[in-house]
Design a protein around this motif. Sequence first.
Motif, PDB file in Angstrom:
ATOM      1  N   VAL A 161       2.551   6.062   6.866  1.00 39.68           N
ATOM      2  CA  VAL A 161       1.141   5.647   6.835  1.00 39.68           C
ATOM      3  C   VAL A 161       1.017   4.242   6.243  1.00 39.68           C
ATOM      4  O   VAL A 161       0.179   3.437   6.673  1.00 39.68           O
ATOM      5  N   ALA A 162       1.867   3.915   5.278  1.00 35.18           N
ATOM      6  CA  ALA A 162       1.806   2.605   4.648  1.00 35.18           C
ATOM      7  C   ALA A 162       2.228   1.486   5.597  1.00 35.18           C
ATOM      8  O   ALA A 162       1.611   0.417   5.623  1.00 35.18           O
ATOM      9  N   PHE A 163       3.267   1.722   6.390  1.00 34.12           N
ATOM     10  CA  PHE A 163       3.826   0.650   7.203  1.00 34.12           C
ATOM     11  C   PHE A 163       3.604   0.809   8.706  1.00 34.12           C
ATOM     12  O   PHE A 163       3.704  -0.163   9.450  1.00 34.12           O
ATOM     13  N   GLY A 164       3.305   2.025   9.159  1.00 32.27           N
ATOM     14  CA  GLY A 164       3.141   2.274  10.588  1.00 32.27           C
ATOM     15  C   GLY A 164       2.074   1.437  11.265  1.00 32.27           C
ATOM     16  O   GLY A 164       2.341   0.806  12.294  1.00 32.27           O
ATOM     17  N   PRO A 165       0.848   1.405  10.725  1.00 30.09           N
ATOM     18  CA  PRO A 165      -0.203   0.627  11.403  1.00 30.09           C
ATOM     19  C   PRO A 165       0.143  -0.850  11.574  1.00 30.09           C
ATOM     20  O   PRO A 165      -0.125  -1.429  12.617  1.00 30.09           O
ATOM     21  N   LYS A 166       0.759  -1.448  10.571  1.00 31.25           N
ATOM     22  CA  LYS A 166       1.127  -2.864  10.689  1.00 31.25           C
ATOM     23  C   LYS A 166       2.164  -3.063  11.785  1.00 31.25           C
ATOM     24  O   LYS A 166       2.130  -4.052  12.505  1.00 31.25           O
ATOM     25  N   LEU A 167       3.106  -2.130  11.893  1.00 29.65           N
ATOM     26  CA  LEU A 167       4.124  -2.248  12.941  1.00 29.65           C
ATOM     27  C   LEU A 167       3.523  -2.027  14.321  1.00 29.65           C
ATOM     28  O   LEU A 167       3.872  -2.720  15.277  1.00 29.65           O
ATOM     29  N   LEU A 168       2.629  -1.052  14.424  1.00 30.37           N
ATOM     30  CA  LEU A 168       2.029  -0.742  15.729  1.00 30.37           C
ATOM     31  C   LEU A 168       1.094  -1.838  16.221  1.00 30.37           C
ATOM     32  O   LEU A 168       1.029  -2.110  17.416  1.00 30.37           O
ATOM     33  N   HIS A 218      16.428  -6.933   8.075  1.00 28.96           N
ATOM     34  CA  HIS A 218      15.703  -8.155   7.743  1.00 28.96           C
ATOM     35  C   HIS A 218      16.316  -9.345   8.469  1.00 28.96           C
ATOM     36  O   HIS A 218      15.610 -10.164   9.064  1.00 28.96           O
ATOM     37  N   ASP A 219      17.649  -9.452   8.421  1.00 30.66           N
ATOM     38  CA  ASP A 219      18.343 -10.570   9.055  1.00 30.66           C
ATOM     39  C   ASP A 219      18.234 -10.534  10.575  1.00 30.66           C
ATOM     40  O   ASP A 219      18.143 -11.578  11.218  1.00 30.66           O
ATOM     41  N   SER A 220      18.235  -9.344  11.157  1.00 31.49           N
ATOM     42  CA  SER A 220      18.199  -9.241  12.618  1.00 31.49           C
ATOM     43  C   SER A 220      16.792  -9.440  13.191  1.00 31.49           C
ATOM     44  O   SER A 220      16.634  -9.625  14.389  1.00 31.49           O
ATOM     45  N   ASN A 221      15.780  -9.419  12.339  1.00 35.77           N
ATOM     46  CA  ASN A 221      14.394  -9.625  12.778  1.00 35.77           C
ATOM     47  C   ASN A 221      13.786 -10.839  12.082  1.00 35.77           C
ATOM     48  O   ASN A 221      12.658 -10.787  11.592  1.00 35.77           O
ATOM     49  N   ALA A 222      14.535 -11.925  12.054  1.00 35.41           N
ATOM     50  CA  ALA A 222      14.109 -13.111  11.318  1.00 35.41           C
ATOM     51  C   ALA A 222      12.797 -13.700  11.839  1.00 35.41           C
ATOM     52  O   ALA A 222      12.072 -14.346  11.090  1.00 35.41           O
ATOM     53  N   ASP A 223      12.479 -13.474  13.110  1.00 35.95           N
ATOM     54  CA  ASP A 223      11.265 -14.049  13.688  1.00 35.95           C
ATOM     55  C   ASP A 223      10.043 -13.156  13.543  1.00 35.95           C
ATOM     56  O   ASP A 223       8.929 -13.594  13.806  1.00 35.95           O
ATOM     57  N   ASP A 224      10.217 -11.919  13.152  1.00 31.51           N
ATOM     58  CA  ASP A 224       9.110 -10.961  13.066  1.00 31.51           C
ATOM     59  C   ASP A 224       8.620 -10.870  11.621  1.00 31.51           C
ATOM     60  O   ASP A 224       9.225 -10.210  10.781  1.00 31.51           O
ATOM     61  N   GLU A 244       8.100  -8.557   6.081  1.00 31.05           N
ATOM     62  CA  GLU A 244       7.266  -8.094   4.972  1.00 31.05           C
ATOM     63  C   GLU A 244       7.538  -6.622   4.658  1.00 31.05           C
ATOM     64  O   GLU A 244       7.647  -6.233   3.501  1.00 31.05           O
ATOM     65  N   MET A 245       7.655  -5.795   5.700  1.00 28.63           N
ATOM     66  CA  MET A 245       7.910  -4.372   5.512  1.00 28.63           C
ATOM     67  C   MET A 245       9.239  -4.144   4.796  1.00 28.63           C
ATOM     68  O   MET A 245       9.324  -3.343   3.865  1.00 28.63           O
ATOM     69  N   VAL A 246      10.267  -4.875   5.208  1.00 25.61           N
ATOM     70  CA  VAL A 246      11.582  -4.721   4.585  1.00 25.61           C
ATOM     71  C   VAL A 246      11.526  -5.130   3.118  1.00 25.61           C
ATOM     72  O   VAL A 246      12.078  -4.447   2.255  1.00 25.61           O
ATOM     73  N   ARG A 247      10.834  -6.224   2.812  1.00 24.31           N
ATOM     74  CA  ARG A 247      10.715  -6.648   1.405  1.00 24.31           C
ATOM     75  C   ARG A 247      10.040  -5.572   0.562  1.00 24.31           C
ATOM     76  O   ARG A 247      10.467  -5.273  -0.554  1.00 24.31           O
ATOM     77  N   LYS A 248       8.994  -4.958   1.105  1.00 26.39           N
ATOM     78  CA  LYS A 248       8.289  -3.911   0.360  1.00 26.39           C
ATOM     79  C   LYS A 248       9.136  -2.644   0.233  1.00 26.39           C
ATOM     80  O   LYS A 248       9.105  -1.977  -0.806  1.00 26.39           O
ATOM     81  N   LEU A 249       9.889  -2.315   1.259  1.00 27.58           N
ATOM     82  CA  LEU A 249      10.767  -1.142   1.182  1.00 27.58           C
ATOM     83  C   LEU A 249      11.884  -1.361   0.163  1.00 27.58           C
ATOM     84  O   LEU A 249      12.250  -0.438  -0.569  1.00 27.58           O
TER      85      LEU A 249
END
Length: 161
Positions: A33-40, A125-131, A136-141
């Motif tokens: 719920v915390a990260f799903g909406p931002k990803l979707l 994080h490294d493989s999604n450098a452009d996203d 942000e999600m990885v930093r928070k996780l």
Amino acid sequence: PNADGEEPKRVVFAHTWREVAVVFAVGALCTAVAFGPKLLFRGESHHKHKEPEEERPGLVNWERLQETGTTCLSMTAAWCVFFGSRWSVAVSGTVGEDTTLLAIVLAFTLSIVSFASIWLLDKLHDSNADDEVVQEMVRKLVGQVGIIIGFGWEQCFDGAV
């Protein structure tokens, strides 16, 4: 648990595997719920024509509200993972009914699993450098995982003293 995050000894070792599964599921749900909406909805930009906050008195700051909600859900998920892990070790019977040994085993186990998780999150994080959303999600996780490590060692040192 009480305000210090402690449960009576008779309760710690009385949990069932079903309760463990439920608390892990609640943690996973909070993370989703915390990260799903931002990803979707990361392709949609609602903030292109953002007006300065001074010019919009009385309106809700949705970004701040979303950030607060994400933080609360992340903390809840961290507590769920911590207690789910604690109950797992207790229910497994590997430490008998020694709460100090439980805290030590839990702290080491959480540290090892957390460091492996951080390594995997770093790869993501490294493989999604452009996203930016994934970044942000990885930093928070990673912050959430760090909190779990801190919970484990705090309980360990508290039990040893």
